[in-house]
Design a protein around this motif. Structure first.
Motif, PDB file in Angstrom:
ATOM      1  N   GLY A 165       0.849  -1.189   0.000  1.00 44.51           N
ATOM      2  CA  GLY A 165       0.000   0.000   0.000  1.00 44.51           C
ATOM      3  C   GLY A 165       0.876   1.227   0.000  1.00 44.51           C
ATOM      4  N   GLY A 166       0.594   2.175   0.872  1.00 49.37           N
ATOM      5  CA  GLY A 166       1.486   3.299   1.082  1.00 49.37           C
ATOM      6  C   GLY A 166       2.524   2.853   2.099  1.00 49.37           C
ATOM      7  N   TYR A 167       2.273   3.192   3.379  1.00 47.81           N
ATOM      8  CA  TYR A 167       3.100   2.681   4.463  1.00 47.81           C
ATOM      9  C   TYR A 167       2.667   1.261   4.794  1.00 47.81           C
ATOM     10  N   ASP A 168       3.638   0.390   5.020  1.00 49.33           N
ATOM     11  CA  ASP A 168       3.407  -0.957   5.543  1.00 49.33           C
ATOM     12  C   ASP A 168       4.256  -1.121   6.795  1.00 49.33           C
ATOM     13  N   ILE A 169       3.861  -2.062   7.650  1.00 44.75           N
ATOM     14  CA  ILE A 169       4.623  -2.331   8.865  1.00 44.75           C
ATOM     15  C   ILE A 169       5.658  -3.415   8.575  1.00 44.75           C
ATOM     16  N   PHE A 170       6.888  -3.166   9.007  1.00 39.66           N
ATOM     17  CA  PHE A 170       8.002  -4.101   8.809  1.00 39.66           C
ATOM     18  C   PHE A 170       8.630  -4.439  10.158  1.00 39.66           C
ATOM     19  N   ALA A 195      -3.938   0.071   1.996  1.00 44.30           N
ATOM     20  CA  ALA A 195      -3.973   1.448   2.494  1.00 44.30           C
ATOM     21  C   ALA A 195      -2.674   1.708   3.259  1.00 44.30           C
ATOM     22  N   ASN A 196      -2.646   2.734   4.098  1.00 46.87           N
ATOM     23  CA  ASN A 196      -1.476   3.024   4.917  1.00 46.87           C
ATOM     24  C   ASN A 196      -1.631   2.355   6.281  1.00 46.87           C
TER      25      ASN A 196
END
Length: 386
Positions: A165-170, A195-196
């Motif tokens: 998406g936009g921001y993803d969690i890593f 999405a973000n």
């Protein structure tokens, strides 16, 4: 034959050929082919590996007002804005460890993209910010840092090659030998979406986790999901759940679909409600078995993870406090059930009898676990201090 008759006759002879030509022309006209949009195969693969979690609750708020809702104990560290840490106006977010001597934060670079930095407290001053090593490959922009108390496991949100998406969690891990982080990995669904998706933070002390997303939200709004973290990753079995059910789990269509065992959610809600402040520790119940003190030897009694010199003992101590809290919650519920049993009708008593018996069994197991954890924690610390 006059000219008029000749013209009419000619037209009559040509008409069948004209009609036939039109028919042929109509036959070669093809309808336009409308191609169905193909889903990114990464999304398809990620959905199939959706992690099975229990989402306790959710709340919608303004994107710039999420921090008060991410209630983690001071034993885990402190979340703040970069402005709060630097004391100057700056965009971004920061996380300070529980010792208060290391901080991770984001700042915009020359292109105004957020990047992650770290700084250490040396004496009374913070060291010059240094970029986090190992996070540059495939990462365009990064913010929203959070480090577990092991000082190794690091979560953040980013835009990059592996974002869907936009921001993803890593997440990544710190390699002390190379003084850099390993290649970050996308933590997948349901935490990430098209999405973000932003903050990921875990209160290991209370076994409560949070992540933030703007999926299905209007501009400027986000949804904060509260969930129960797990030490092991478990996915949804396709032989048990349909493709649509797994899709709904991945998209978080309804958080109630994740509850499963209602008693587990109730216990988690009790822990969540007990976190009135980041320093909340002890239940006010007169019957509470939850306390933070642990006798190490005749001369030492600890009451915080900061007291421990052994990282292993500190980790076990957190498990002990969580087990004590769970024991306290079950004990309180058991007393309420017993009190109500006397005035309950026949049908209610049948249900209560089962609940009381189950609670008594759970208490017995938890008491045994508490004793084992106390012993393991004490022995792990003694190995280091002796």
């Amino acid at each position: 034959m006059n000219i008029r008759k000749i013209v009419i006759l000619s037209l009559a002879l040509l008409l069948p050929f004209t009609l036939e030509a039109q028919k042929k022309k109509r036959r070669v006209v093809k309808k336009p082919v409308i191609e169905e949009p193909q889903e990114d195969p990464r999304i398809t693969d990620m959905r199939e590996m959706t992690q099975q979690i229990l989402i306790i609750d959710s709340i919608v708020t303004d994107k710039d007002k999420v921090l008060p809702y991410l209630r983690i104990s001071s034993e885990e560290g402190t979340l703040m804005t970069t402005s709060d840490f630097l004391g100057t106006k700056a965009d971004g977010y920061a996380f300070m460890n529980e010792m208060g001597n290391k901080v991770y934060f984001s700042l915009p670079d020359d292109s105004l993209r957020q990047q992650l930095f770290t700084s250490d407290l040396l004496g009374d001053e913070w060291s010059r910010p240094q970029p986090l090593k190992g996070l540059s490959d495939g990462i365009i922009e990064a913010s929203y840092p959070f480090m577990l108390t092991d000082g190794t496991t690091f979560y953040f949100a980013a835009k990059g090659e592996d974002s869907i998406g936009g921001y993803d969690i890593f997440f990544t891990r710190y390699n002390s030998h190379s003084a850099s982080f390993l290649q970050p990995e996308n933590i997948g669904m349901p935490f990430n979406s098209e999405a973000n998706d932003y903050f990921y933070a875990v209160d290991e002390f209370n076994q409560i986790g949070y992540f933030v997303s703007d999926r299905r939200q209007p501009e400027g709004k986000v949804c904060i999901y509260t969930f129960v973290p797990s030490d092991t990753r478990k996915t949804y079995d396709p032989s048990v759940y349909t493709e649509q059910q797994i899709r709904d789990f991945a998209d978080i269509t309804r958080i109630a679909d994740t509850w499963g065992n209602e008693s587990e959610r109730k216990a988690a809600l009790a822990r969540l409600n007990a976190i009135a402040t980041p320093d909340s520790r002890v239940s006010n119940s007169p019957h509470s078995t939850l306390h933070s003190s642990l006798v190490i030897n005749d001369a030492l009694t600890y009451s915080s993870t900061k007291d421990f010199r052994s990282p292993e003992a500190a980790k076990l101590y957190k498990q002990l406090i969580a087990a004590r809290q769970q024991l306290n919650e079950i004990d309180e519920q058991l007393e309420k059930s017993r009190a109500y049993y006397a005035k309950a009708d026949k049908t209610e008593r049948q249900t209560l009898r089962k609940e009381i018996l189950q609670a008594e069994q759970d208490l017995e197991q938890l008491n045994s676990r508490n004793q084992s954890l106390e012993k393991e924690t004490r022995n792990a610390e003694i190995k280091v201090i002796n």
